[in-house]
Write an enzyme that holds these catalytic residues in place. Structure first.
Site, PDB file in Angstrom:
ATOM      1  N   ARG A  83     -27.933  16.281  32.135  1.00 36.06           N
ATOM      2  CA  ARG A  83     -27.281  16.563  30.845  1.00 36.06           C
ATOM      3  C   ARG A  83     -27.261  15.312  29.968  1.00 36.06           C
ATOM      4  O   ARG A  83     -27.470  15.400  28.749  1.00 36.06           O
ATOM      5  CB  ARG A  83     -25.860  17.064  31.096  1.00 36.06           C
ATOM      6  CG  ARG A  83     -25.094  17.416  29.820  1.00 36.06           C
ATOM      7  CD  ARG A  83     -23.776  18.105  30.124  1.00 36.06           C
ATOM      8  NE  ARG A  83     -22.978  18.247  28.911  1.00 36.06           N
ATOM      9  CZ  ARG A  83     -21.766  17.711  28.731  1.00 36.06           C
ATOM     10  NH1 ARG A  83     -21.207  17.020  29.713  1.00 36.06           N
ATOM     11  NH2 ARG A  83     -21.114  17.886  27.611  1.00 36.06           N
ATOM     12  N   HIS A  90     -28.955  15.379  26.356  1.00 36.95           N
ATOM     13  CA  HIS A  90     -28.182  15.201  25.129  1.00 36.95           C
ATOM     14  C   HIS A  90     -28.543  13.905  24.401  1.00 36.95           C
ATOM     15  O   HIS A  90     -28.432  13.833  23.173  1.00 36.95           O
ATOM     16  CB  HIS A  90     -26.689  15.239  25.431  1.00 36.95           C
ATOM     17  CG  HIS A  90     -26.175  16.618  25.658  1.00 36.95           C
ATOM     18  ND1 HIS A  90     -24.924  17.038  25.235  1.00 36.95           N
ATOM     19  CD2 HIS A  90     -26.728  17.697  26.258  1.00 36.95           C
ATOM     20  CE1 HIS A  90     -24.739  18.300  25.571  1.00 36.95           C
ATOM     21  NE2 HIS A  90     -25.829  18.720  26.198  1.00 36.95           N
ATOM     22  N   TRP A 129     -23.330  27.975  37.033  1.00 42.43           N
ATOM     23  CA  TRP A 129     -24.263  29.040  36.655  1.00 42.43           C
ATOM     24  C   TRP A 129     -24.865  29.721  37.889  1.00 42.43           C
ATOM     25  O   TRP A 129     -25.246  30.881  37.820  1.00 42.43           O
ATOM     26  CB  TRP A 129     -25.403  28.474  35.820  1.00 42.43           C
ATOM     27  CG  TRP A 129     -25.103  28.226  34.388  1.00 42.43           C
ATOM     28  CD1 TRP A 129     -25.202  29.117  33.359  1.00 42.43           C
ATOM     29  CD2 TRP A 129     -24.676  26.992  33.792  1.00 42.43           C
ATOM     30  NE1 TRP A 129     -24.875  28.507  32.167  1.00 42.43           N
ATOM     31  CE2 TRP A 129     -24.545  27.212  32.397  1.00 42.43           C
ATOM     32  CE3 TRP A 129     -24.407  25.713  34.298  1.00 42.43           C
ATOM     33  CZ2 TRP A 129     -24.163  26.205  31.511  1.00 42.43           C
ATOM     34  CZ3 TRP A 129     -24.021  24.716  33.425  1.00 42.43           C
ATOM     35  CH2 TRP A 129     -23.893  24.968  32.060  1.00 42.43           C
TER      36      TRP A 129
END
Length: 308
Positions: free
Chosen positions: A34, A38, A182
């Protein structure tokens, strides 16, 4: 302390701290992906601003962007690696950490090249730090996804491949506002995100938080933007393809993620990133062409994976 240019030592230092029993599901691998995502996903192809060069998430307003909530933990872990390898730029370290995490969790080798530079606070210009609002909003639908990813120059197929990173990690109520993993194996990189997206009978989560969906047992979750990939007539066949063939997904993800990490990086003849002022993407396009779109361009291709 490693010698300048010893990227294998940096890689090994990253691998050595991936296991963190007290963090989430026992690994910081997902949050490193991540961080790399990002740090790179702020790129705007029209203005040629944002992207991974400069490591601008060290500075406000990017560091305080709500979309980056929680990434201070990833940056802190990377500070430990930086202390042992002070010669590497944060921009290179953050992007490298994402590729290492993907491979260590069982995913493909992602092409990566060093040479990014860090911006110096005292020398920052107004357009050096991208504005908030450039990262994906999980509450939105297919048009928003195309707007955000299209701004970076990605095709529909690349968009689906990149969302596959949701096969690892989880959401936190104190960061995104959402909650839960998830998949059932949030520290193993696979195509499970796609298989579950298609097979689970998702229902709205009954809670006071933002709209999200859960399986009947409330063990895993998915987000509105994830489900948009099912309702869109172009996205869905690609989701189905990736659910059926993990190797195809791995191949496409490696190329798309490698492309993402190069956004905003315009290289000189020595491979070092340089600052390009003003609009235009010619330099970036040339850098992408030079990089190539296969794992063969990665200096760590074929490296042993760490087992998490």
């Amino acid at each position: 302390m490693s010698k300048p240019g010893d990227y294998a030592a940096v890689r090994n230092d990253i691998i050595s701290i991936l296991r963190q029993p007290d963090y989430d599901d026992g690994s910081i691998g997902p949050i490193l992906i991540r961080l790399a995502w990002h740090a790179s996903g702020t790129y705007d192809k029209v203005t040629n601003t944002g992207g991974s060069n400069g490591a601008t998430m060290r500075f406000a307003p990017e560091s305080t962007d709500g979309a980056n909530a929680g990434l201070e933990h990833a940056r802190k872990y990377m500070d430990e690696v930086k202390a042992r390898n002070p010669w590497i730029s944060y921009a290179d370290l953050w992007t490298l950490s994402g590729t290492v995490a993907v491979e260590a969790m069982g995913g493909p080798v992602v092409p990566w090249k060093p040479g990014r530079r860090d911006h110096v606070f005292e020398q920052l210009k107004p357009d050096d730090i991208p504005p908030n609002g450039r990262l994906p909003d999980a509450s939105q639908g297919a048009q928003h996804i195309r707007d955000v990813f299209g701004r970076m120059g990605f095709s529909d197929r690349e968009m689906v491949a990149l969302i596959g990173a949701h096969t690892v990690g989880r959401c936190h109520t104190d960061r995104s506002g959402y909650d839960g993993p998830w998949t059932y194996t949030p520290t193993r990189f696979s195509n499970q995100f796609f298989t579950l997206l298609l097979s689970v009978q998702w229902k709205k989560k009954e809670w006071s938080g933002p709209l999200q969906y859960v399986d009947p047992d409330d063990e895993i979750m998915t987000l509105p933007a994830d489900l948009a990939f099912l309702s869109d007539p172009v996205f869905r066949p690609i989701v189905e393809e990736y659910a059926k063939d993990k190797e195809v997904f791995f191949r496409d993800f490696a190329v798309a993620f490698g492309k993402l990490l190069e956004l905003g990086v315009v290289r000189d003849d020595d491979g070092k990133a340089k600052k390009v002022q003003g609009p235009g993407v010619q330099g970036h396009a040339a850098a992408m062409a030079a990089m190539g779109a296969s794992a063969a361009g990665c200096p760590f291709a074929g490296a042993l994976r760490a087992k998490l």
